[in-house]
Scaffold this active site. Structure first.
Site, mmCIF file in Angstrom:
data_model
loop_
_atom_site.group_PDB
_atom_site.id
_atom_site.type_symbol
_atom_site.label_atom_id
_atom_site.label_comp_id
_atom_site.label_asym_id
_atom_site.label_seq_id
_atom_site.Cartn_x
_atom_site.Cartn_y
_atom_site.Cartn_z
ATOM 1 N N ASN A 138 0.794 -1.415 -0.093
ATOM 2 C CA ASN A 138 0.114 0.041 -0.058
ATOM 3 C C ASN A 138 0.787 1.379 -0.116
ATOM 4 O O ASN A 138 0.418 2.334 -0.567
ATOM 5 C CB ASN A 138 -1.033 -0.031 1.099
ATOM 6 C CG ASN A 138 -0.482 -0.018 2.558
ATOM 7 O OD1 ASN A 138 0.667 -0.323 2.658
ATOM 8 N ND2 ASN A 138 -0.891 0.405 3.681
ATOM 9 N N GLU A 190 4.351 -4.369 12.423
ATOM 10 C CA GLU A 190 3.403 -3.188 11.940
ATOM 11 C C GLU A 190 2.116 -3.813 11.207
ATOM 12 O O GLU A 190 2.273 -4.156 10.132
ATOM 13 C CB GLU A 190 4.072 -2.354 10.944
ATOM 14 C CG GLU A 190 5.158 -1.463 11.752
ATOM 15 C CD GLU A 190 4.846 -0.503 12.681
ATOM 16 O OE1 GLU A 190 3.727 -0.412 12.784
ATOM 17 O OE2 GLU A 190 5.728 0.178 13.242
ATOM 18 N N GLU A 209 8.526 2.106 14.548
ATOM 19 C CA GLU A 209 9.056 2.714 13.333
ATOM 20 C C GLU A 209 9.126 4.285 13.433
ATOM 21 O O GLU A 209 8.075 4.914 14.164
ATOM 22 C CB GLU A 209 8.751 2.154 11.950
ATOM 23 C CG GLU A 209 8.557 0.790 11.979
ATOM 24 C CD GLU A 209 8.367 -0.008 10.468
ATOM 25 O OE1 GLU A 209 7.373 0.455 10.013
ATOM 26 O OE2 GLU A 209 9.089 -0.363 10.122
ATOM 27 N N CYS A 238 -3.014 1.642 6.679
ATOM 28 C CA CYS A 238 -3.346 1.161 7.954
ATOM 29 C C CYS A 238 -3.981 1.768 8.949
ATOM 30 O O CYS A 238 -4.503 1.433 9.728
ATOM 31 C CB CYS A 238 -2.274 0.431 8.344
ATOM 32 S SG CYS A 238 -0.612 1.578 8.531
HETATM 33 P P1 NAD Z 1 -0.509 -9.044 3.818
HETATM 34 O O1 NAD Z 1 -0.171 -9.781 5.300
HETATM 35 O O2 NAD Z 1 -1.254 -10.116 2.910
HETATM 36 O O3 NAD Z 1 1.027 -8.839 3.013
HETATM 37 C C1 NAD Z 1 1.942 -8.276 3.440
HETATM 38 C C2 NAD Z 1 3.430 -8.852 3.082
HETATM 39 O O4 NAD Z 1 3.451 -10.318 3.459
HETATM 40 C C3 NAD Z 1 3.746 -8.922 1.765
HETATM 41 O O5 NAD Z 1 4.968 -8.730 1.406
HETATM 42 C C4 NAD Z 1 3.286 -10.341 1.379
HETATM 43 O O6 NAD Z 1 3.957 -10.795 0.103
HETATM 44 C C5 NAD Z 1 3.615 -11.109 2.617
HETATM 45 N N1 NAD Z 1 2.898 -12.151 2.759
HETATM 46 C C6 NAD Z 1 1.488 -12.573 2.209
HETATM 47 N N2 NAD Z 1 1.095 -13.795 2.423
HETATM 48 C C7 NAD Z 1 2.047 -14.235 3.019
HETATM 49 C C8 NAD Z 1 2.131 -15.738 3.580
HETATM 50 N N3 NAD Z 1 1.343 -16.505 3.444
HETATM 51 N N4 NAD Z 1 3.381 -15.926 4.091
HETATM 52 C C9 NAD Z 1 4.356 -15.161 4.260
HETATM 53 N N5 NAD Z 1 4.378 -13.687 3.725
HETATM 54 C C10 NAD Z 1 3.090 -13.391 3.169
HETATM 55 O O7 NAD Z 1 -0.980 -7.948 3.998
HETATM 56 P P2 NAD Z 1 -1.944 -7.242 2.735
HETATM 57 O O8 NAD Z 1 -3.208 -7.435 2.825
HETATM 58 O O9 NAD Z 1 -1.179 -7.176 1.507
HETATM 59 O O10 NAD Z 1 -1.685 -5.730 3.281
HETATM 60 C C11 NAD Z 1 -2.613 -4.725 4.106
HETATM 61 C C12 NAD Z 1 -2.669 -4.998 5.772
HETATM 62 O O11 NAD Z 1 -1.246 -4.502 5.917
HETATM 63 C C13 NAD Z 1 -3.467 -4.409 6.410
HETATM 64 O O12 NAD Z 1 -3.866 -5.019 7.327
HETATM 65 C C14 NAD Z 1 -2.719 -2.959 7.034
HETATM 66 O O13 NAD Z 1 -3.472 -2.436 7.940
HETATM 67 C C15 NAD Z 1 -1.271 -3.564 7.001
HETATM 68 N N6 NAD Z 1 -0.537 -2.570 7.159
HETATM 69 C C16 NAD Z 1 -0.042 -2.208 8.292
HETATM 70 C C17 NAD Z 1 0.923 -1.072 8.276
HETATM 71 C C18 NAD Z 1 1.449 -0.612 9.721
HETATM 72 O O14 NAD Z 1 2.565 0.002 9.728
HETATM 73 N N7 NAD Z 1 1.130 -1.167 10.784
HETATM 74 C C19 NAD Z 1 1.320 -0.624 7.171
HETATM 75 C C20 NAD Z 1 0.553 -0.667 5.939
HETATM 76 C C21 NAD Z 1 -0.050 -1.850 6.054
#
Ligand code: NAD
Length: 477
Positions: A151, A249, A457, A283
């Site tokens: 994102n 995060e 962070e 997020c």
């Molecule tokens: P996600 O957890 O599906 O993916 C995030 C990362 O994890 C990516 O690099 C992805 O390739 C990897 N990933 C995905 N599936 C995986 C698996 N089975 N095994 C290992 N790695 C895997 O997250 P998303 O849905 O793509 O992103 C949105 C989420 O991220 C939301 O919940 C959002 O709130 C959160 N987010 C949090 C922050 C923060 O700073 N707290 C910032 C941005 C996004």
């Protein structure tokens, strides 16, 4: 529209690796932008081993030498901001102005961590024994690894790379396969600036396969993750096998409390701008709106006007304020939230469906009278859909705001100073905005509580996350 050649960075060399390539899709047009190389286990092992050599070289430099190199990387990004911003918009969809603002944060964060690295002070502790010096020092934690969501293709990546490098650590990072070009451009900035080979390594591949291989190694001494709570739990379990330190995060579900003593018009305007930024794929996006009964109608009217005024389109076009969702998988998720809420009695005020049939565009959507048991009041929507509900008392709404398991950001609008103070204490979140939705800068700690994760962070806390503490006790010297 040209899109850059995509490579991985392993041990200072740009490489196609030996895995099967993946397509990168433009979410605004559904066109294939490019072919992304992926890593095999052997490529991943090479990256992790290189990060040990990179760590040895980078951590041996002084903080001043490291800062000079990081400053060059910041300047490289500034000099190439238009190109990188355009690539970010092509692959992620956000308006190009948002991409530029994001890269401004990236540059500031590099400078912040580079400078703060010079201030990784220790302490001299008065000893209880004569002739003894007690020295507490901070040292870089070691080679690190990171996995991040799509994102914020720039910010999510730089919070990891710059935090690690500022502290004297090396990194193996797997950015999102959906937004690789921005991450590659940032890595190129550090490589061009002169970091030793192996200090920054960028890999792509099947996410589960990459993270389990990298986390199984005992070389990385820290893992930093940005993504969903579900995947965060999985990775934390894997990291525990080798006792890696973790910064997590994770997801949020930010409540917005609008009290009758607030400037309701301003609250609606500020909240709508924050809500539709990056099509709600943020997020800390405001995601659950609670408005006090006597100003409920005024707020809904003002928010409706702001929602209808949002110009949706291809982020490269002039004047566009909201782009598409990142991928087609997100469209049915949005529809599911809307249909569920309406079936439980919510009223759809505006929006509520996909726009057209090319590009993953979804209407800026407002629903009112959304019941507490609707899915959207309990699960993070991560999209441009807004639920509003009314409340009576402060105590009641704090309970509703704090009811979810995640606690990343919480917001409130009020004109009462004492109430503002109480809310700052009582809202269960790592970030609280009062009459403000600005809770993320390079110099401030950023992170959630409970199932939104742990660690911060940004700020001195962000640097500290990549440091470890050592006590040296010297007698007879
Ligand atoms: P996600 O957890 O599906 O993916 C995030 C990362 O994890 C990516 O690099 C992805 O390739 C990897 N990933 C995905 N599936 C995986 C698996 N089975 N095994 C290992 N790695 C895997 O997250 P998303 O849905 O793509 O992103 C949105 C989420 O991220 C939301 O919940 C959002 O709130 C959160 N987010 C949090 C922050 C923060 O700073 N707290 C910032 C941005 C996004």
């Amino acid at each position: 529209m040209s899109y850059p050649e995509l490579d991985m960075l392993i041990d200072g060399a740009w490489t196609k690796g030996s895995g099967a390539p993946m397509d990168v899709i433009n979410p605004a047009t559904e066109e294939v932008l490019g072919s992304l190389p992926t890593a095999t286990d052997a490529d991943l092992d090479a990256a992790v081993e290189a990060s040990q050599r990179g760590f040895d070289a980078w951590s041996a430099m002084t903080a001043l030498e490291r800062q000079k190199i990081m400053e060059k990387a910041a300047r490289y990004i500034e000099d190439n901001v238009d190109r990188i911003a355009r690539d970010c918009t092509l692959e992620q969809g956000k308006p190009v102005l948002e991409s530029k603002l994001e890269l401004g944060f990236v540059v500031d964060a590099i400078r912040w961590y580079a400078e703060e690295g010079k201030r990784a002070y220790g302490r001299l502790i008065p000893s209880r024994f004569p002739g003894t010096r007690l020295i507490a020092t901070k040292e870089p934690v070691g080679p690190t690894c990171a996995f991040v969501a799509w994102n914020f293709p720039g910010v999510n990546v730089i919070r990891k790379i710059a935090g690690a490098l500022g502290a004297g650590c090396s990194i193996v990072i797997k950015p999102s396969e959906e937004t690789p070009a921005t991450a590659i451009a940032l890595a190129r900035a550090f490589q061009e600036a002169g970091v030793p080979d192996g200090t920054v390594n960028v890999v792509f591949g099947d996410p589960a396969a990459v993270s389990s291989r990298v986390l199984a190694s005992d070389i990385p001494r820290k893992m930093s993750f940005t993504g969903s709570t579900a995947i965060g739990k999985l990775l934390a379990r894997q990291a525990s096998e080798t006792l890696k330190r973790c910064t997590m995060e994770l997801g949020g579900h930010a409540p917005v409390l609008v009290f009758d003593d607030a400037d309701v018009g301003t609250a609606a305007k500020v909240a709508a701008a924050a809500k539709f930024r990056n099509a709600g794929q943020v997020c800390i996006s405001p995601t659950r709106f609670y408005v006090q009964e006597s100003v409920y109608g005024d707020f809904v009217d003002a928010f409706e006007a702001a929602t209808k005024a949002i110009k949706v389109g291809n982020g490269l076009e002039e004047g566009v304020q909201m782009g598409p969702l990142v991928a087609d998988r997100r469209l049915p998720v949005m529809q599911g939230f809307v249909d569920d809420a309406v079936s439980r009695g919510a009223t759809l005020v505006t929006g509520g469906k996909r726009i057209g049939n090319q590009g993953y565009f979804y209407e800026p959507t407002l629903m009112k009278d959304v019941p507490e048991d609707a899915a959207i009041m309990n699960d993070e929507p991560f999209g441009p859909v807004v639920p509003v509900a009314s409340f009576g008392t402060e105590e009641e709404v704090i309970g509703r705001a704090n009811k979810v398991k995640v606690g990343l950001a919480s917001y409130a609008f009020t004109g009462d100073g004492e109430r503002a103070n109480r809310l700052g204490r009582k809202l269960n979140a790592g970030l609280v905005g009062i009459n403000s939705m600005s809770v993320s800068t390079p110099e401030t700690p950023f992170g959630g509580v409970d199932e939104s994760g742990y660690g911060s962070e940004g700020g001195v806390e962000g640097l500290d996350a990549f440091l470890r503490t050592k006590l040296v006790s010297e007698t007879g010297v």
